[in-house]
Each structure stands twice: as C-alpha cells, then as structure tokens.
Design an enzyme around this catalytic site. Structure first.
Site, mmCIF file in Angstrom:
data_model
loop_
_atom_site.group_PDB
_atom_site.id
_atom_site.type_symbol
_atom_site.label_atom_id
_atom_site.label_comp_id
_atom_site.label_asym_id
_atom_site.label_seq_id
_atom_site.Cartn_x
_atom_site.Cartn_y
_atom_site.Cartn_z
ATOM 1 N N ASP A 98 6.090 34.625 14.351
ATOM 2 C CA ASP A 98 6.625 33.895 15.503
ATOM 3 C C ASP A 98 5.463 33.037 16.000
ATOM 4 O O ASP A 98 4.542 33.539 16.632
ATOM 5 C CB ASP A 98 7.080 34.918 16.560
ATOM 6 C CG ASP A 98 7.396 34.273 17.906
ATOM 7 O OD1 ASP A 98 7.460 33.036 17.972
ATOM 8 O OD2 ASP A 98 7.576 35.030 18.887
ATOM 9 N N LYS A 159 1.976 23.379 19.530
ATOM 10 C CA LYS A 159 3.409 23.357 19.228
ATOM 11 C C LYS A 159 4.138 22.261 20.014
ATOM 12 O O LYS A 159 5.210 21.821 19.630
ATOM 13 C CB LYS A 159 4.002 24.737 19.544
ATOM 14 C CG LYS A 159 5.405 24.950 19.043
ATOM 15 C CD LYS A 159 5.788 26.406 19.196
ATOM 16 C CE LYS A 159 7.242 26.659 18.887
ATOM 17 N NZ LYS A 159 7.578 28.086 19.045
#
Ligand code: AMP
Length: 623
Positions: A98, A159
C-alpha cells in the site's frame, strides 16, 4: 397448506445440507496445514454426495433442486480451494504494497495467513525520503525524524506529484506548502535537492519508498522478492497508474496495479465464509486521497459497481486548514506573520519559513489525531519565531468548522458513487471504513447520518487493510500461474471516461467511466475533408464535454489513407483497457484493413525505458 409445508421442509433441508458441507469441509481443512488439490477435490465430492444423500432421506428433491444444491456446494468449494492455495508452501513470495501519500505498508501471504510486516515494531512507515549530506538516503521514520533539520532535502507527498504535469493547478497549490523545491522540465515536475546536480522525478522518490519496503520484506522472509501488487487510488488516471508502475520497476519490482478500495474489499471479504451476496461501500479517507467504491461481494467474487473520489482530499488538507488558522490567529493577536518568506527569493528567508511551517504542520497533525478522542488540545511550539513561543488552544469544534466543507464533500462524493452504481443508499449492506482519517468523529457522524443511522463497520484494520488485500491478490496472481481456475476474482471498472477529440474540440467518449474492465470498445470516424491523407488523434480522459478541459494522454497520426472524398474513408478506433486500468489505442483504416494499425505511443510525459534504466542505476548508487 401442505404445499407450503413441503416447501418449508425443502428449504430447511437445503440449509442443513449447506451447514453439514461447511462443517465437514472445515474440519478436514483445519486438520492439515495444506492439502493437495486432488485431495481437497475428493473431499468436496465425498462430502457433497453425503450431503445430497442425507437431504434425500429427509425430503423429496427434484432434479433442479439437486442441481442447485450441487452448484451451491461447488461455490463453497471454490473458496476452500482458494484459501488452500494461499496456504501452499512457497519458495518465493510476492508482496502486497500500500503505497500511501503519507504512510506506506507492506504485507505478505504465508501459508494462508497474511502478515503485515513490521519495521521497528510499526506496521506503517512514513512515505518520506531524505537525501542526506553524506550522499546516503534515509526512508520512512528516519527520514521524517530529521525533516526539521533539512526540510529542503526531505521529500514527501510524491504520490501527489506522480503522473501529473507541472502546470497542473493542484501541483501549483501544493508547491505553496512544500518546504522542498519542485521545478518544471518539459512540463514534468522534478524535485530539486540542494547540492545535487540531478533533479528527481516523483517516480524516483516513490521508487525509494518501494525499495525500502521491498528490503523490509526481504529481510523478514530471508528471500529475494521481485513480484508485487502495488495499490493506487481508484481515481488515479492512466498516467498516474503508469508512473506508479514505473516507480516499481525502478525499485526492482515487477508490479501489478490494484485499486485501493478493491484491495480493502478483498481483506474485508476474507472474513466471510458465507456466499450470500452483499453490497459493500468502501469509504477510504487517508492522508492525501479519498476513495469510495461500491462493490458486490458474493462467494469470493468481488464485482466493482462504481468508484469515485478525489485525488486531493485527505488528512493533509485538514492539517493545512489548521496551519492556516494558526497563522491567522497569531497574526491577529501579535501582528507576526509566521508564514512570511514562503515565496521569498532570498534563500535564507525561504528556508526559515519552510522550517517554521513544517514544525507547525507536524504539531498540528499530532494534535489533530488527539482531537479524535478529546474535545480540546493546545498547539505548543517553543521559539517558533525567534523568541516567540506558540501556545494556542485548539478545539475539536474549531477543527470541524474549518473542515466542514471538506467533510461534506466526502459525503457528496459518496452519494454520487452510489448513484453511479445504480443503487440507493438503502441497498448498501456494509459500510467499511479504511484510512487513518476515518477516525475523525465528525466524519463518522456525517456518514452514519447520511445512511439513516446505519452502523459503520470497523472490523478491518484501517491502516493495514489495503496492504493486506494486496498481499492476498499478490499470492493469488503470482502463485497460481500454473493453475487453471481462479476463484477469488475481481472485476474492476474504469475511473474516468476515455475518448478522442473530434471536430469543434469536443470530447467523443469511447469508453464511459465505470465500464467494467478488461474491456474493448470500437468507434467509427470518417475523414473530414477531400483527399485527406492523415488523421490526427488526440486521446483524453475525463468527464468534461470539451476535450481540452480533460487530461490529454497522448496523440498519434494515422497516415497512408487512400485518396477519397470527405467522409468516404472510415477509420475504426479501438480502445482497450487491461484489468489493471492500463490502456492501448489502435486505429485501423477500413479500406486498407490490417495494414495500417497504429498503437498509441508511449505516454506523454511517461519515463522512457532508457530513463527507467538510468534511474534504476542511480537508485542503486545510493545504498
Ligand atoms: P493513511 O494514508 O490511511 O495512512 O492515513 C493517514 C492520515 O490519517 C494522516 O493524515 C493522519 O494524520 C490521519 N490520521 C491517523 N490517525 C488519525 C486519528 N486518530 N484522527 C484523525 N486523523 C488521523
């Protein structure tokens, strides 16, 4: 009356048969660590036959009812088969990652049990990368801890940058708050580290986090790991997915991409042995992104009905609201501007501003967590600005007021996704909460209220569920290559509409959003003017009717069209989306069929093979 009684007796007998089957299978299943597939199948057949025989002793079964019962038991068997495969002793392991905006997590499936791998006793690591003065790199907690000393060389939020253009307004907004420098190169964002000649792509920063997680897993397993499933927000567009795949490649991982809510749904689904159909809503509010998905789970099959979200909504936005508020309060009280110098050309002023902001944000984040369990806290930072000590009372109520618009947005997006899934909120059986920010009481309250008082489900671990599901998927994907069947399977959907720009700058949608993947759709276009030899195609994704307001993915030319009047030559444009959301476009001129096929070229802004190879080398140099 007699008929009703008979029907009732059959129903009860069928239920008994199912209970018997499950109990017997479970008994044998638990007795051994792992069963050969043939042995498991034999058990299924024997127990199934006995279940049918027992039922026939109780009631008269029609051929149809027997068929129905066998089908039901076969579905149950498929689940055992899958669980059994996960328990198979392995030589190599594939990991689930993740890759979060603020925190990341790695998990692996060993003999059917998922292990979230700890690092220094914690199961998540901050997604932070620090370039140190001695040319080494720190990742995770070590990087975050030293952020206050070298804010310009400590990178986070990669991200938020990955797969985006430098001119993206979200990038521009974020840059205001980052203490590190981002510059544009051919409209690609690059991170500039003081004293480094090279600039770094966000892919390279994410690669460092992935590499670190790979190492943690390798140390734990005492084996080399090369295969992984890396999760991304469902709402990530094609270039963000591609860039994440590239980051994995730089880190030395062969990765498949999986949507975060789907991954969480796998973790959630594993708790169930029942094969009843359930409509599940996954509400995933993390540090940087918000994802919602409506899925239907039945007997190991996860069918994504609709997804939605916001790639820029999460805990960090809530922190930013707190930071802005504190700056305002201090300014009003003392006339001091704690944010001054942020955009200054003077490097020293800029440096001290970013350090000040970073310290405030860090304390705000910690106190925000506290506000999930208490109603008031104090923001204290000694000598925040020369001799000035910050000491401000901060209540949960203020936090909620500051973020109410953000919270309401989460509910609006949730409502939209339910509509997209062609459901009503009453159809949702389970509401599963994922992501650290779902601990905020106001969000829980608004969500419960929206669902008319329905209880929220917190049975899966909010921080680990995504990595957990990814580990299961990784074990199934990479461990089952030689097997024919695949029982736990996921069908996902496209997050955004895909299409081409047509006359007048309009977007002609070929694959609408929320179409099940993998998919392939064809659309026909004709030449616009006489003797047209070349047609230009620009490919976009997004929901705006004007192509230019959507995200451009690439363009290509189809040449060699035979000479003809306008509209006479027809071109078939086919778009295909793979199961991990990555897509290809093919254009074929009908009259020269088979000879003029062109695949869409590498992504605009995507790293080339050569760039990936040199980034890989650069990554290894930093050991
Ligand atoms: P994730 O990306 O799922 O790891 O979520 C991280 C985000 O959750 C960060 O913004 C954290 O500040 C936030 N978070 C973690 N715990 C809490 C809490 N108890 N209350 C509010 N926010 C939290």
């Amino acid at each position: 009356m007699k008929k009703e009684e008979d029907e009732y007796a059959v129903k009860t007998a069928l239920l008994d048969a199912r209970v018997y089957y499950n109990e017997e299978m479970e008994k044998h299943f638990q007795a051994k660590d792992w069963l050969e597939q043939a042995e498991l199948q034999k058990l299924h057949e024997e127990i199934g036959d006995t279940a049918i025989e027992n039922t026939k002793k109780e009631v008269d079964l029609t051929a149809d009812q027997e068929k129905q019962l066998r089908k039901l038991m076969l579905n149950l068997y498929k689940r055992y088969d899958d669980k059994n495969l996960l328990r198979k002793p392995q030589d190599t392991y594939a990991i689930g990652i993740d890759l979060g905006t603020t925190y990341s997590c790695v998990a692996v499936c060993i003999k059917g049990k998922v292990k979230v791998i700890p690092c220094d006793e914690k199961t998540t690591i901050p997604s932070y990368v620090a370039f140190n003065a001695d040319n080494s790199i720190s990742v995770g907690e070590a990087a975050k801890d030293q952020a206050f000393r070298r804010p310009e060389s400590t990178i986070f939020d990669a991200k938020r940058l990955i797969g985006r253009k430098f001119s993206d307004k979200i990038v521009k907004q974020d840059m205001e708050l980052w203490p590190f420098q981002v510059i544009g190169d051919n409209d690609q964002p690059r991170i500039k580290i003081p004293g480094h000649q090279n600039t770094y792509r966000p892919e390279e920063i994410s690669a460092r986090v992935l590499f670190h997680l790979k190492k943690i897993a390798e140390e734990y397993l005492n084996k080399t790991v090369t295969n992984a499933v890396v999760t991304v927000p469902a709402y990530f567009n094609d270039s963000q997915r591609q860039a994440t795949k590239d980051a994995a490649e730089i880190a030395g991982l062969n990765a498949k991409i999986l949507n975060e809510p789907t991954s969480a749904a796998i973790a959630y689904d594993l708790q169930w042995t029942s094969d009843f159909k359930r409509n599940v809503l996954i509400f995933d509010l993390g540090g940087g992104t918000f994802d919602v998905a409506v899925l239907q789970i039945k007997g190991g099959k996860i069918d994504v009905k609709a997804i939605g979200g916001d790639t820029h909504l999460g805990g960090e936005d809530f922190d930013n609201e707190m930071v802005k508020h504190i700056i305002e309060v201090v300014k009003k009280k003392t006339g001091k501007d704690l944010g001054r110098g942020r955009n200054s050309m003077n490097p020293e002023e800029k440096r001290s501003a970013s350090e000040r902001l970073r310290r405030i944000r860090s304390v705000c984040e910690k106190q925000k967590r506290l506000l999930s369990s208490s109603t008031s806290t104090t923001i204290i930072i000694d000598r925040i600005d020369e001799s000035y000590d910050l000491n401000e009372q901060f209540t949960r109520k203020t936090f909620e007021d500051l973020n109410m618009a953000n919270f309401k947005k989460c509910i609006e997006i949730t409502a939209g996704v339910i509509t997209d899934a062609k459901m009503k909120k009453g159809n949702i059986e389970d509401i599963v909460l994922i992501g650290g920010s779902t601990r905020i009481p106001k969000i829980r309250e608004l969500l419960t209220k929206y669902f008319g008082g329905k209880a929220l489900n917190s049975t899966v671990n909010a921080d680990e569920a995504v990595a957990y599901g990814a580990a299961v998927q990784a074990a199934l994907e990479y461990g089952k290559r030689d097997e024919v069947s695949k029982n736990v399977w996921v069908s996902d959907v496209t997050p955004l509409s895909l299409g081409v720009e047509i006359h007048g700058g309009l977007m002609s949608v070929i694959i609408p959003r929320n179409t099940r993947v993998p998919c392939s759709k064809k659309s026909q276009y004709a030449t616009l003017y006489d003797w047209q030899k070349v047609v230009n195609f620009s490919i976009f994704e997004g929901e705006d009717p004007l192509a230019k307001d959507n995200n451009k993915l690439g363009e290509f030319k189809l040449s060699g069209i035979p000479i003809a009047r306008a509209g006479e030559e027809k071109i078939d444009l086919t778009m295909e989306v793979e199961s991990d959301g990555i897509f290809h476009v093919t254009a074929v001129c009908r009259s020269t069929r088979g000879t003029k096929t062109i695949k869409i070229e590498a992504h605009k802004g995507r790293m080339s093979k050569k760039e990936i190879t040199s980034a890989k080398k650069r990554n290894l140099k930093f050991h």
